[in-house]
Design a protein around this motif. Structure first.
Motif, short mmCIF file in Angstrom:
data_model
loop_
_atom_site.label_atom_id
_atom_site.label_comp_id
_atom_site.label_asym_id
_atom_site.label_seq_id
_atom_site.Cartn_x
_atom_site.Cartn_y
_atom_site.Cartn_z
N GLU A 1 -4.69 -17.62 38.72
CA GLU A 1 -4.49 -16.99 37.42
C GLU A 1 -5.67 -17.24 36.47
OE1 GLU A 1 -2.51 -21.07 37.19
OE2 GLU A 1 -2.67 -19.41 38.62
N ARG B 1 2.03 -16.62 37.06
CA ARG B 1 1.04 -16.53 35.99
C ARG B 1 -0.04 -15.49 36.28
NH1 ARG B 1 -0.34 -22.43 33.29
NH2 ARG B 1 1.60 -22.58 32.10
N GLU C 1 1.62 -12.40 35.28
CA GLU C 1 1.72 -12.37 33.81
C GLU C 1 0.43 -11.89 33.17
OE1 GLU C 1 1.94 -15.56 30.09
OE2 GLU C 1 2.52 -16.21 32.11
N ASN D 1 -0.09 -8.38 31.02
CA ASN D 1 -0.37 -8.46 29.59
C ASN D 1 -1.61 -7.69 29.17
OD1 ASN D 1 1.84 -9.83 28.61
ND2 ASN D 1 0.94 -11.86 28.94
N PHE E 1 10.78 -16.14 34.22
CA PHE E 1 9.68 -15.18 34.16
C PHE E 1 10.09 -13.83 34.73
CE2 PHE E 1 6.19 -12.99 36.33
CZ PHE E 1 5.38 -12.71 35.23
N SER F 1 12.35 -11.76 32.58
CA SER F 1 11.65 -11.09 31.47
C SER F 1 10.81 -9.92 31.98
CB SER F 1 10.76 -12.09 30.73
OG SER F 1 9.67 -12.52 31.54
N LEU F 2 10.24 -10.05 33.17
CA LEU F 2 9.41 -8.98 33.74
C LEU F 2 10.25 -7.73 34.01
CD1 LEU F 2 6.81 -7.85 35.12
CD2 LEU F 2 7.61 -8.94 37.23
N PHE G 1 -1.37 -18.37 28.72
CA PHE G 1 -0.14 -18.30 29.52
C PHE G 1 1.07 -18.76 28.71
CE2 PHE G 1 -3.60 -19.27 32.57
CZ PHE G 1 -3.66 -18.01 33.17
N ASP H 1 4.35 -18.05 30.37
CA ASP H 1 5.36 -18.09 31.43
C ASP H 1 6.57 -17.20 31.13
OD1 ASP H 1 3.88 -19.95 32.99
OD2 ASP H 1 4.53 -21.53 31.63
N LEU I 1 7.34 -12.85 29.51
CA LEU I 1 6.75 -11.62 28.99
C LEU I 1 7.62 -11.07 27.85
CD1 LEU I 1 5.81 -9.88 32.35
CD2 LEU I 1 4.22 -10.83 30.69
#
Length: 448
Positions: A328, A359, A362, A366, A392, A395-396, A443, A445, A447
């Motif tokens: 990441e 990550r 992520e 983003n 994570f 949320s994704l 980061f 962790d 979104l």
């Protein structure tokens, strides 16, 4: 009649003329100046004394006025298939010729080496393709290398593979051997005959920081190219980790070497014949600190190799072992230095490959103002990974086809506005550190 302990060794028949390189032009029989040919010795007592370094026994076997200009037969450790007459193949031990001098040098028997040289052993004899000096340097026996060099051994002679003693320096005595070779006239940029590697290439490829430092201080060229166009910096960035446990050590050595080479004037963006650059290789192997160092030297993030791969492609196509090396960080560094984002249609494939590194997912997500994943993307992540990184991935997948937060959209707008000036402009903005880190894809962790 059986031979007693003090009987001389049994030496077999004489061999034919060896190559002129082995004799020297003034002593080769072809010049009309005959020289006694070395004898082939099969005496096991002599060979045992040589391998064990039994100096007292060897003094008995080589009294004054005797000769140590002998040949020995050695066998490979493992049998190999070989072809004989009438097309028949058999499993046999491959035999090679060596000399007492080679045995002593490879085993570090310094006093034995001195005795053999006093008994007329030739320091540059190479019946098997290597000289005794090659053997001493390959084993890291600096004291033996010194004895041979004082006796007149050529410090720059190539072996059967075209490698010079300086290419072979290994072991605990690497630096001492290299210093001796250079002091006695070895070329610091002497090249191997096929690969055209310099000793600096070898040191960089093996991660030997101290040896590379010595060679650079003695004038080695940091931008020398081998037969494939590789520079020492490319060789250093191509260092692979033998196992996840060694990842930290390998990356640390790679980083030290890159610092050293760049400080000496190495071209940070030099490409090989396939247009691969140090950044491509560092990304492929997941050397995050090296990637950040190269980016700080202004290398291009979007240059493609002959295969059409950018540095970001290399990072995302790297081996699974790079998971132990914070991929990441590599991806974030590239995106913060203007790397072109992943084509949205390829994001499901990236998710499937890197789902165990949330990550990495992520930081990629983003950079988009909309979550561009199909609703069935959840099936690409194994259940155990979903469970391990539940917060994570919840949320994704909650954001699929949903609007992102206003704060995130503002970040995307600012980064898009700065575009190519991103790496230089962001650190100069008069913003609180926390907000600056947010703009640089810090980061979280999760979104939003």
């Amino acid at each position: 009649m059986p031979r007693g302990r003090n009987s001389p060794p049994h030496w077999g028949h004489q061999l034919g003329c060896l190559p002129c390189r082995d004799w020297g032009p003034k002593s080769c029989p072809a010049w009309g100046i005959p020289r006694p040919l070395p004898l082939l010795c099969r005496d096991m007592g002599l060979q045992n004394a040589l391998y064990t370094g039994d100096l007292a026994r060897l003094q008995e076997l080589f009294p004054p006025h005797s000769t140590a200009d002998l040949l020995l037969e050695s066998r490979a450790a493992e049998p190999r298939w070989s072809s004989h007459q009438r097309g028949l193949w058999s499993l046999t031990y491959e035999e090679e010729l060596t000399t007492p001098l080679h045995v002593a040098a490879s085993r570090g028997h310094t006093e034995v080496l001195k005795l053999l040289l006093r008994r007329r052993a030739r320091p540059d004899s190479a019946p098997g393709g290597r000289t005794a000096l090659h053997e001493a340097c390959a084993a890291g026996h600096a004291a033996c290398a010194h004895v041979l060099l004082v006796a007149g051994a050529d410090p720059d002679i190539p072996d059967q593979d075209g490698k010079r003693p300086l290419h072979l320096c290994r072991g605990a005595g690497t630096l001492e051997c290299a210093e001796l070779l250079l002091r006695f006239g070895a070329k610091v940029d002497g090249r191997s005959e096929e690969e055209e590697e310099t000793p600096l290439h070898v040191a960089a490829r093996l991660g030997h920081v101290e040896l590379a430092d010595l060679l650079l201080r003695r004038g080695a060229c940091p931008n020398a190219r081998d037969a494939e166009g590789w520079t020492p910096l490319l060789a250093a960035c191509d260092a692979c980790c033998p196992s996840p446990a060694d990842a930290e050590v390998t990356t640390a050595r790679c980083l030290q070497l890159c610092h050293l080479l760049l400080s000496a004037g190495a071209d940070a963006d030099a490409a090989d014949q396939d247009r691969r650059r140090p950044l491509h290789l560092a990304c492929r192997h997941g050397h995050a600190a090296v990637v950040e160092l190269l980016l700080s030297h202004g290398v291009s993030t979007n240059t493609m190799d002959y295969g059409g791969h950018t540095a970001l492609h290399c990072a995302l196509q790297g081996a699974a072992m790079t998971l132990a090396q914070s991929p990441e960080r590599v991806v974030r560094a590239l995106l913060n230095h203007g790397a072109v984002r992943v084509w949205p249609g390829a994001l499901p494939k990236v998710l499937e490959r890197w789902c165990t590194s949330p990550r990495t997912i992520e930081v990629l997500m983003n950079t988009y103002s909309v979550m561009q994943l199909p609703e069935e993307a959840m099936g690409l992540v194994p259940p155990e990974t979903l469970q391990k990184h539940h917060r994570f991935y919840s949320s994704l997948f909650a954001l699929v086809r949903q609007p992102r937060s206003l704060q995130h959209l503002s970040r995307c707008a600012l980064r898009s506005h700065l575009a190519g000036y991103l790496p230089h402009a962001l650190p100069r903005l008069p913003l609180p550190p926390r907000l600056l880190r947010y703009l640089q894809l810090d980061f979280e962790d999760v979104l939003y």
